[in-house]
Design an enzyme around this catalytic site. Structure first.
Site, PDB file in Angstrom:
ATOM      1  N   CYS A  64       0.820  -1.230   0.000  1.00  0.00           N
ATOM      2  CA  CYS A  64       0.000   0.000   0.000  1.00  0.00           C
ATOM      3  C   CYS A  64       0.847   1.270   0.000  1.00  0.00           C
ATOM      4  O   CYS A  64       0.333   2.359  -0.268  1.00  0.00           O
ATOM      5  CB  CYS A  64      -0.960  -0.001   1.180  1.00  0.00           C
ATOM      6  SG  CYS A  64      -2.092  -1.398   1.162  1.00  0.00           S
ATOM      7  N   HIS A 108      -3.101   7.436   2.348  1.00  0.00           N
ATOM      8  CA  HIS A 108      -3.505   6.103   1.883  1.00  0.00           C
ATOM      9  C   HIS A 108      -4.924   5.829   2.374  1.00  0.00           C
ATOM     10  O   HIS A 108      -5.264   6.102   3.528  1.00  0.00           O
ATOM     11  CB  HIS A 108      -2.529   5.057   2.426  1.00  0.00           C
ATOM     12  CG  HIS A 108      -2.991   3.661   2.187  1.00  0.00           C
ATOM     13  ND1 HIS A 108      -3.479   3.239   0.964  1.00  0.00           N
ATOM     14  CD2 HIS A 108      -3.060   2.587   3.006  1.00  0.00           C
ATOM     15  CE1 HIS A 108      -3.815   1.967   1.047  1.00  0.00           C
ATOM     16  NE2 HIS A 108      -3.575   1.543   2.279  1.00  0.00           N
ATOM     17  N   ASN A 111      -9.930  -0.120   0.074  1.00  0.00           N
ATOM     18  CA  ASN A 111      -8.472   0.002   0.063  1.00  0.00           C
ATOM     19  C   ASN A 111      -7.946  -0.614  -1.235  1.00  0.00           C
ATOM     20  O   ASN A 111      -8.006  -1.824  -1.412  1.00  0.00           O
ATOM     21  CB  ASN A 111      -7.899  -0.720   1.291  1.00  0.00           C
ATOM     22  CG  ASN A 111      -6.390  -0.649   1.370  1.00  0.00           C
ATOM     23  OD1 ASN A 111      -5.718  -0.263   0.408  1.00  0.00           O
ATOM     24  ND2 ASN A 111      -5.837  -1.034   2.514  1.00  0.00           N
TER      25      ASN A 111
HETATM   26  N1  COA Z   1     -18.420  -8.200   9.601  1.00  0.00           N
HETATM   27  C1  COA Z   1     -18.917  -8.461  10.826  1.00  0.00           C
HETATM   28  N2  COA Z   1     -18.143  -8.783  11.862  1.00  0.00           N
HETATM   29  C2  COA Z   1     -16.815  -8.825  11.659  1.00  0.00           C
HETATM   30  C3  COA Z   1     -16.240  -8.558  10.404  1.00  0.00           C
HETATM   31  C4  COA Z   1     -17.100  -8.230   9.354  1.00  0.00           C
HETATM   32  N3  COA Z   1     -16.667  -7.941   8.125  1.00  0.00           N
HETATM   33  N4  COA Z   1     -14.898  -8.673  10.510  1.00  0.00           N
HETATM   34  C5  COA Z   1     -14.632  -8.996  11.788  1.00  0.00           C
HETATM   35  N5  COA Z   1     -15.789  -9.094  12.474  1.00  0.00           N
HETATM   36  C6  COA Z   1     -15.976  -9.438  13.872  1.00  0.00           C
HETATM   37  C7  COA Z   1     -14.792 -10.174  14.450  1.00  0.00           C
HETATM   38  O1  COA Z   1     -14.896 -11.559  14.154  1.00  0.00           O
HETATM   39  C8  COA Z   1     -14.933  -9.883  15.929  1.00  0.00           C
HETATM   40  O2  COA Z   1     -15.912 -10.748  16.475  1.00  0.00           O
HETATM   41  P1  COA Z   1     -15.637 -11.547  17.827  1.00  0.00           P
HETATM   42  O3  COA Z   1     -15.385 -10.478  18.878  1.00  0.00           O
HETATM   43  O4  COA Z   1     -16.891 -12.307  18.033  1.00  0.00           O
HETATM   44  O5  COA Z   1     -14.427 -12.365  17.552  1.00  0.00           O
HETATM   45  C9  COA Z   1     -15.521  -8.482  15.966  1.00  0.00           C
HETATM   46  O6  COA Z   1     -16.050  -8.242  14.643  1.00  0.00           O
HETATM   47  C10 COA Z   1     -14.551  -7.389  16.319  1.00  0.00           C
HETATM   48  O7  COA Z   1     -13.426  -7.584  15.531  1.00  0.00           O
HETATM   49  P2  COA Z   1     -12.198  -6.646  15.718  1.00  0.00           P
HETATM   50  O8  COA Z   1     -11.103  -7.182  14.873  1.00  0.00           O
HETATM   51  O9  COA Z   1     -11.951  -6.388  17.178  1.00  0.00           O
HETATM   52  O10 COA Z   1     -12.743  -5.283  15.078  1.00  0.00           O
HETATM   53  P3  COA Z   1     -12.015  -3.914  15.023  1.00  0.00           P
HETATM   54  O11 COA Z   1     -12.880  -2.900  15.646  1.00  0.00           O
HETATM   55  O12 COA Z   1     -10.586  -3.989  15.491  1.00  0.00           O
HETATM   56  O13 COA Z   1     -11.944  -3.629  13.447  1.00  0.00           O
HETATM   57  C11 COA Z   1     -10.573  -3.790  11.491  1.00  0.00           C
HETATM   58  C12 COA Z   1     -11.287  -4.544  12.586  1.00  0.00           C
HETATM   59  C13 COA Z   1      -9.922  -4.783  10.528  1.00  0.00           C
HETATM   60  C14 COA Z   1     -11.576  -2.941  10.723  1.00  0.00           C
HETATM   61  C15 COA Z   1      -9.501  -2.866  12.153  1.00  0.00           C
HETATM   62  O14 COA Z   1      -8.679  -3.615  12.999  1.00  0.00           O
HETATM   63  C16 COA Z   1      -8.661  -2.178  11.126  1.00  0.00           C
HETATM   64  O15 COA Z   1      -9.132  -1.311  10.421  1.00  0.00           O
HETATM   65  N6  COA Z   1      -7.352  -2.523  11.011  1.00  0.00           N
HETATM   66  C17 COA Z   1      -6.509  -1.988   9.973  1.00  0.00           C
HETATM   67  C18 COA Z   1      -6.730  -2.760   8.701  1.00  0.00           C
HETATM   68  C19 COA Z   1      -6.101  -2.114   7.516  1.00  0.00           C
HETATM   69  O16 COA Z   1      -6.316  -0.959   7.269  1.00  0.00           O
HETATM   70  N7  COA Z   1      -5.330  -2.895   6.741  1.00  0.00           N
HETATM   71  C20 COA Z   1      -4.680  -2.450   5.566  1.00  0.00           C
HETATM   72  C21 COA Z   1      -3.576  -1.509   5.917  1.00  0.00           C
HETATM   73  S1  COA Z   1      -2.677  -1.035   4.511  1.00  0.00           S
END
Ligand code: COA
Length: 319
Positions: free
Chosen positions: A113, A246, A276
């Site tokens: 990215c 980004h 993304n």
């Molecule tokens: N739909 C519904 N539920 C989802 C889901 C989806 N698409 N994806 C994950 N969940 C669930 C998980 O399984 C978890 O459930 P559980 O508690 O029963 O296990 C719950 O939602 C919370 O997950 P969590 O990972 O704690 O959510 P979060 O608030 O941290 O958000 C991201 C997750 C991925 C959105 C966040 O961590 C993020 O944005 N990270 C950066 C990712 C990124 O930008 N990557 C590319 C960088 S270049």
């Protein structure tokens, strides 16, 4: 003293739009979950048979038209991509042939990215050195083919697209600084482990991510990068016309913006409609804001990226 300056921008998105509502009919997710965690509402997905080079060519031709240059003018092509069509030739060489460019160098850059930020920084060094005069810098990705579409934690986040700029030699400053970083020891938090080896697909061919760890790193380094770029050039946040970050996640973008004390109206965001798009995200956002005339000649623009590697970096430029 030679500088490099952006002379034109272009972008391209595949026709097919996949909304959150469509995704929630296929996997256990909801529009509410995706929007509240990421700000993403929809993403474009390449058609079967559509290639990264196809996306790159559309974006490149648009940037060349905007810059009023043709194939005879271009003497450097750099394509940032994590999803090349082939192991080799590089996407840049495939693109060179498509465009009918006969001179100069062509190569790919792989910084996921952060790829476009890396590629633009490299092109700036080549052009400012006087060795090349007119570079085509492209970010193009078909990330949808790296995703496990049954993994709701990752497949909702990404999309496909391409963006490009033409970077020309200039007597006036365009690109003012670039700062690039990597920390390979963090590579495991965002990776595609698999690849082609000995005639077989080795290991897991799908994107794997520790979302929380990526989130923490991204919010830290994007703030550090922005502060460093401004300080290095003797500017403050008040001097900055636009931040083009980004486009991974609205929460990451808002965190960076708020920590900088930058009004959110001065940030270009396309993540809601594009998701993304990895190396394509920054040039897609840049082109969007140039074409709708928010970004104007003479304005101070900071672009920054973070991605797999882990890699991150910034380019500060006078548009
Ligand atoms: N739909 C519904 N539920 C989802 C889901 C989806 N698409 N994806 C994950 N969940 C669930 C998980 O399984 C978890 O459930 P559980 O508690 O029963 O296990 C719950 O939602 C919370 O997950 P969590 O990972 O704690 O959510 P979060 O608030 O941290 O958000 C991201 C997750 C991925 C959105 C966040 O961590 C993020 O944005 N990270 C950066 C990712 C990124 O930008 N990557 C590319 C960088 S270049």
């Amino acid at each position: 003293m030679n500088y490099s300056k952006i002379a034109g921008t272009g972008s391209y998105l595949p026709n097919r739009v996949v909304t959150n509502s469509e995704l929630q009919t296929r996997i256990d997710t909801s529009d509410e979950w995706i929007v509240s965690r990421t700000g993403i509402e929809a993403r474009h997905i390449a058609a079967e048979g559509e290639k990264t080079t196809d996306l790159a060519e559309h974006a490149a031709r648009a940037a060349m038209a905007a810059a009023n240059v043709n194939a005879d003018d271009i003497d450097l092509i750099i394509v940032a991509t994590t999803t090349p069509d082939k192991v080799f030739p590089s996407t840049a060489c495939l693109l060179q042939a498509r465009l009918g460019v006969k001179q100069g160098a062509a190569f790919d850059v792989q910084a996921v990215c952060t790829g476009f930020v890396y590629a633009l920084s490299i092109a700036d060094k080549f052009v400012a050195s006087g060795q090349h005069r007119c570079a085509l810098v492209v970010g193009a990705e078909i990330f949808s083919r790296l995703l496990d579409w049954n993994d709701r934690r990752t497949c909702v986040l990404f999309g496909d697209g391409a963006g490009a700029v033409v970077l020309k030699a200039s007597k006036e400053p365009g690109i003012l600084s670039s700062h690039l970083y990597a920390d390979g020891s963090m590579g495991h938090i965002l990776q595609v482990d698999g690849g082609v080896s000995a005639g077989k697909l080795a290991d897991n061919p799908y994107l794997q991510m520790d979302g929380a760890a990526v989130f923490r790193l991204a919010t830290r380094v994007l703030h550090e990068c922005a502060t460093e770029a401004l300080r290095h050039n003797g500017f403050t946040v008040e001097d900055l016309d636009w931040l083009v970050p980004h486009q991974a996640n609205m929460r990451i973008i808002n965190s960076t913006t708020d920590k900088l004390n930058l009004p959110r109206e001065r940030v270009i965001t396309t993540v809601a409609q594009h998701g993304n798009t990895s190396a394509a995200s920054v040039p897609l956002a840049l082109d969007t804001a140039v074409r709708d005339q928010r970004i104007k000649p003479g304005q101070l623009v900071l672009i920054e990226g973070v991605g797999g590697g882990m890699t991150w970096g910034s380019v500060l430029l006078r548009f």
